[in-house]
Design a protein around this motif. Structure first.
Motif, PDB file in Angstrom:
ATOM      1  N   ILE A  40     -82.420-136.063  74.648  1.00  0.00           N
ATOM      2  CA  ILE A  40     -82.284-135.742  73.226  1.00  0.00           C
ATOM      3  C   ILE A  40     -82.300-134.221  73.020  1.00  0.00           C
ATOM      4  CG2 ILE A  40     -83.246-136.107  70.932  1.00  0.00           C
ATOM      5  CD1 ILE A  40     -82.182-138.617  72.336  1.00  0.00           C
ATOM      6  N   GLU A  41     -81.359-133.729  72.247  1.00  0.00           N
ATOM      7  CA  GLU A  41     -81.256-132.293  71.968  1.00  0.00           C
ATOM      8  C   GLU A  41     -82.012-131.955  70.681  1.00  0.00           C
ATOM      9  OE1 GLU A  41     -79.961-130.051  73.870  1.00  0.00           O
ATOM     10  OE2 GLU A  41     -79.122-131.403  75.378  1.00  0.00           O
ATOM     11  N   PHE A  93     -85.859-128.589  81.135  1.00  0.00           N
ATOM     12  CA  PHE A  93     -85.401-129.074  79.837  1.00  0.00           C
ATOM     13  C   PHE A  93     -86.014-128.281  78.681  1.00  0.00           C
ATOM     14  CE2 PHE A  93     -86.542-132.130  76.369  1.00  0.00           C
ATOM     15  CZ  PHE A  93     -85.278-132.343  75.866  1.00  0.00           C
ATOM     16  N   LEU A  94     -87.266-127.843  78.869  1.00  0.00           N
ATOM     17  CA  LEU A  94     -88.012-127.215  77.783  1.00  0.00           C
ATOM     18  C   LEU A  94     -87.981-125.690  77.830  1.00  0.00           C
ATOM     19  CD1 LEU A  94     -91.142-129.528  77.978  1.00  0.00           C
ATOM     20  CD2 LEU A  94     -89.310-129.667  76.300  1.00  0.00           C
ATOM     21  N   ALA A  95     -87.182-125.137  78.721  1.00  0.00           N
ATOM     22  CA  ALA A  95     -87.207-123.692  78.953  1.00  0.00           C
ATOM     23  C   ALA A  95     -86.991-122.883  77.676  1.00  0.00           C
ATOM     24  CB  ALA A  95     -86.181-123.321  80.008  1.00  0.00           C
ATOM     25  N   ASP A  96     -86.100-123.325  76.809  1.00  0.00           N
ATOM     26  CA  ASP A  96     -85.794-122.559  75.600  1.00  0.00           C
ATOM     27  C   ASP A  96     -86.209-123.283  74.328  1.00  0.00           C
ATOM     28  OD1 ASP A  96     -84.001-124.604  75.826  1.00  0.00           O
ATOM     29  OD2 ASP A  96     -82.227-123.413  75.306  1.00  0.00           O
ATOM     30  N   LYS A  97     -87.180-124.209  74.441  1.00  0.00           N
ATOM     31  CA  LYS A  97     -87.588-124.990  73.277  1.00  0.00           C
ATOM     32  C   LYS A  97     -89.037-124.678  72.898  1.00  0.00           C
ATOM     33  CE  LYS A  97     -84.511-128.782  74.613  1.00  0.00           C
ATOM     34  NZ  LYS A  97     -83.484-128.478  73.625  1.00  0.00           N
ATOM     35  N   THR A  98     -89.375-125.047  71.674  1.00  0.00           N
ATOM     36  CA  THR A  98     -90.761-124.967  71.221  1.00  0.00           C
ATOM     37  C   THR A  98     -91.444-126.287  71.561  1.00  0.00           C
ATOM     38  OG1 THR A  98     -90.089-123.520  69.412  1.00  0.00           O
ATOM     39  CG2 THR A  98     -92.251-124.573  69.229  1.00  0.00           C
ATOM     40  N   ILE A  99     -92.638-126.224  72.139  1.00  0.00           N
ATOM     41  CA  ILE A  99     -93.311-127.429  72.639  1.00  0.00           C
ATOM     42  C   ILE A  99     -94.667-127.587  71.965  1.00  0.00           C
ATOM     43  CG2 ILE A  99     -94.152-128.647  74.676  1.00  0.00           C
ATOM     44  CD1 ILE A  99     -92.467-126.599  76.311  1.00  0.00           C
ATOM     45  N   VAL A 100     -94.972-128.806  71.553  1.00  0.00           N
ATOM     46  CA  VAL A 100     -96.322-129.170  71.121  1.00  0.00           C
ATOM     47  C   VAL A 100     -96.775-130.286  72.053  1.00  0.00           C
ATOM     48  CG1 VAL A 100     -97.773-130.012  69.259  1.00  0.00           C
ATOM     49  CG2 VAL A 100     -95.804-128.561  68.733  1.00  0.00           C
ATOM     50  N   PHE A 101     -97.798-130.018  72.853  1.00  0.00           N
ATOM     51  CA  PHE A 101     -98.192-130.919  73.949  1.00  0.00           C
ATOM     52  C   PHE A 101     -99.626-131.394  73.752  1.00  0.00           C
ATOM     53  CE2 PHE A 101     -99.042-131.155  78.799  1.00  0.00           C
ATOM     54  CZ  PHE A 101     -98.815-132.522  78.796  1.00  0.00           C
ATOM     55  N   VAL A 102     -99.801-132.710  73.598  1.00  0.00           N
ATOM     56  CA  VAL A 102    -101.128-133.329  73.498  1.00  0.00           C
ATOM     57  C   VAL A 102    -101.455-133.985  74.833  1.00  0.00           C
ATOM     58  CG1 VAL A 102    -102.485-135.153  72.430  1.00  0.00           C
ATOM     59  CG2 VAL A 102    -101.012-133.724  71.019  1.00  0.00           C
ATOM     60  N   THR A 142     -84.797-128.497  64.331  1.00  0.00           N
ATOM     61  CA  THR A 142     -84.841-129.951  64.516  1.00  0.00           C
ATOM     62  C   THR A 142     -86.033-130.303  65.402  1.00  0.00           C
ATOM     63  OG1 THR A 142     -83.353-129.791  66.415  1.00  0.00           O
ATOM     64  CG2 THR A 142     -82.358-130.209  64.253  1.00  0.00           C
ATOM     65  N   ILE A 143     -86.600-131.477  65.139  1.00  0.00           N
ATOM     66  CA  ILE A 143     -87.819-131.865  65.850  1.00  0.00           C
ATOM     67  C   ILE A 143     -87.671-133.280  66.395  1.00  0.00           C
ATOM     68  CG2 ILE A 143     -89.002-132.769  63.792  1.00  0.00           C
ATOM     69  CD1 ILE A 143     -91.561-131.408  64.911  1.00  0.00           C
ATOM     70  N   GLY A 144     -88.143-133.490  67.597  1.00  0.00           N
ATOM     71  CA  GLY A 144     -88.110-134.808  68.233  1.00  0.00           C
ATOM     72  C   GLY A 144     -89.236-134.890  69.227  1.00  0.00           C
TER      73      GLY A 144
END
Length: 510
Positions: A167-168, A196-205, A92-94
């Motif tokens: 948001i999860e 919050f982002l410890a176990d998530k995939t991140i795309v950061f601009v 899932t993506i948000g």
């Protein structure tokens, strides 16, 4: 690597847009044809983009304005679809991209939390369960039942961030979300993000290199819609900085008779040669070709010079204006005399407006140049060398410093210090933008002799309308700081007939 370990995969992805609206009426089609419409209005915001992101990785996307970063985020979030290539998302993506989307100014903060949460996909019960956490994190408990129109812009962002952070999702898209708010909120938000982002995939601009280093494992670098580097964050930042320091001496595109637009721009030195490097004190010319369509009434062309290193909304050093009198192709040259700018990189914007002050076309950073061979006496403060003279007189005064107008073209700062240790006075000259923002314009060095008064005479020729303030730094014989005094003297300039930006540069139009 197993494909299930990949969270995001782009394979030769491209996104094409049209510069003009789709022709839907016979009248529009006939108009375009009769105006020699060439149909070459498609451009690729992204082309041939391929990369992958593993689950749990944080990848940064960096690049200059117009490089395609926002388009890539839109493709990832599903706001738009690729023209070519494939995008595969595993999970899932948000995103924390449009913070506060759907906020209504007439409704209270509480009501807007429910609206914003619903837009982000939360049920009413989920919002109610998370409401205490949202209010606590935002720090807006005392204002939550006030109309949103009474909130500052920072308060609105804090509320939007507090909702979005609950948001999860498996994959999170971030777009400059930490670039706003006061320092304590940014620190709190960054700590929350890391948890919050410890176990998530991140795309950061982001343009904030410090945050990119802190959050991202690797980066991709975009330039004019092309992916030019993928790899470790430190290496990517070096590539990005090399691109940022590059200059562009010209711009050109095909003449399109059916619209008003910039056709060509060239930077010239005092020998009329194309260049992107100008020596301090030499002349710089900006040669422009602009097509003015007859339907553009009372057009105005603005050329702005901006300092690459000033990161505020006041980055326009100087602005130059010309008003074409007739439609058609305008060939003109802006000649800037004896360029007084310090060493560094400077960008040029060209904006075309109509008589109603509506923007017809804007070209940001369309050309750029570097200034070399300025030799400052101390570490440079500001960006321009303002004409001045320094002298010493045999008198003392009870006033440590004073400011007086000598005549309409000059003002005089006098410095007299009772302390024998003081050997130099550094006078830093700032333009006042608002109560909290003072932009350094230049600095002056005044030698100080004990028992005498140092006199600094400043010519006003480069000063635009506005309020100015002086800081004074005293140094000892080893040029070490003794004391810094801020906002000790102030003055105003109000007789300029044209808007100039931060300063006024001598110029003419040919």
């Amino acid at each position: 690597m197993n494909s299930t370990d990949i969270a995001i995969e782009f394979s030769q992805v491209g996104k094409k847009y049209s510069r003009t609206a789709k022709l839907t009426r016979l009248k529009d089609v006939v108009t375009k044809v009769t105006q020699n419409y060439r149909g070459d209005n498609d451009f690729w915001a992204l082309r041939d983009i391929s990369f992958s992101v593993n689950k749990g990785e944080a990848i940064g996307i960096i690049g200059s304005n117009g490089s395609g970063k926002s388009t890539l985020l839109k493709l990832l979030s599903g706001v738009t679809v690729p023209t070519e290539g494939d995008i595969n998302i595993n999970g899932t993506i948000g995103g924390l991209i449009e913070l506060g989307a759907g906020f209504h100014p007439e409704m209270t903060g509480r009501e807007n939390v429910y609206i914003n949460g619903a837009i982000l996909g939360l049920s009413k019960q989920e919002i109610e369960d998370r409401f205490p956490q949202i209010i606590e994190f935002s720090g807006l408990a005392d204002f939550i039942d006030m109309p949103l129109k009474s909130y500052s812009s920072g308060m609105k962002v804090r509320l939007g961030f507090a909702v979005a952070i609950t948001i999860e999702t498996d994959i999170v898209l971030l777009d400059e979300v930490l670039a706003v708010g006061d320092s304590s909120f940014r620190k709190k938000a960054l700590q929350m993000m890391e948890s919050f982002l410890a176990d998530k995939t991140i795309v950061f601009v982001s343009h904030d290199i410090g945050q990119i280093k802190r959050i991202c494992d690797k980066c991709i670098v975009l330039n004019r819609g092309k992916l030019i580097f993928t790899g470790e964050t430190e290496d990517a930042i070096k590539v990005y900085q090399e691109l940022s320091n590059a200059t562009q001496s010209s711009f050109n595109t095909r003449l399109q008779n059916y619209r008003t637009h910039l056709v060509e721009g060239i930077l010239l030195n005092d020998k009329e040669e194309e260049t992107s490097i100008i020596s301090y004190g030499n002349d710089l010319s900006v040669k422009l070709k602009v097509n003015i369509h007859p339907k553009t009434k009372n057009p105005v062309i603005k050329v702005k010079i901006k300092a690459d290193e000033i990161s505020t909304f006041t980055d326009t050093i100087s602005e130059f204006v010309i008003k074409p009198e007739e439609p058609g192709v305008l060939d003109t040259i802006l000649r800037i005399k004896e360029l007084p700018l310090y060493n560094g990189k400077y960008n040029i914007d060209v904006t075309i407006l109509n008589g109603a002050n509506d923007i017809v076309e804007v070209k940001n950073d369309v050309m750029s140049f570097s200034v070399i061979n300025h030799k400052p006496d101390f570490k440079m403060r500001g960006f321009i060398e303002v004409p001045h003279s320094v002298s010493s007189i045999d008198e003392t005064s009870e006033q440590i410093w004073s400011l007086n107008d000598v005549n309409e073209d000059e003002m005089e700062v006098k410095l007299c210090f009772p302390n024998e240790e003081v050997k130099y006075g550094i006078v830093t000259f700032h333009k006042i933008i608002n109560k909290s923002l003072h932009v350094p314009i230049t600095h002056f060095t005044v030698p100080i002799d004990y028992g005498k008064t140092g006199v600094l005479t400043i010519r006003k020729s480069f000063l635009g309308n506005g309020n100015y303030t002086f800081d004074i730094i005293t140094l000892n014989k080893d040029k070490r700081t003794i004391k810094k005094e801020q906002n000790v003297l102030q003055c105003s300039i109000n007789d300029r007939k044209e808007k100039t930006g931060l300063v006024f540069l001598k110029h003419s139009w040919d």
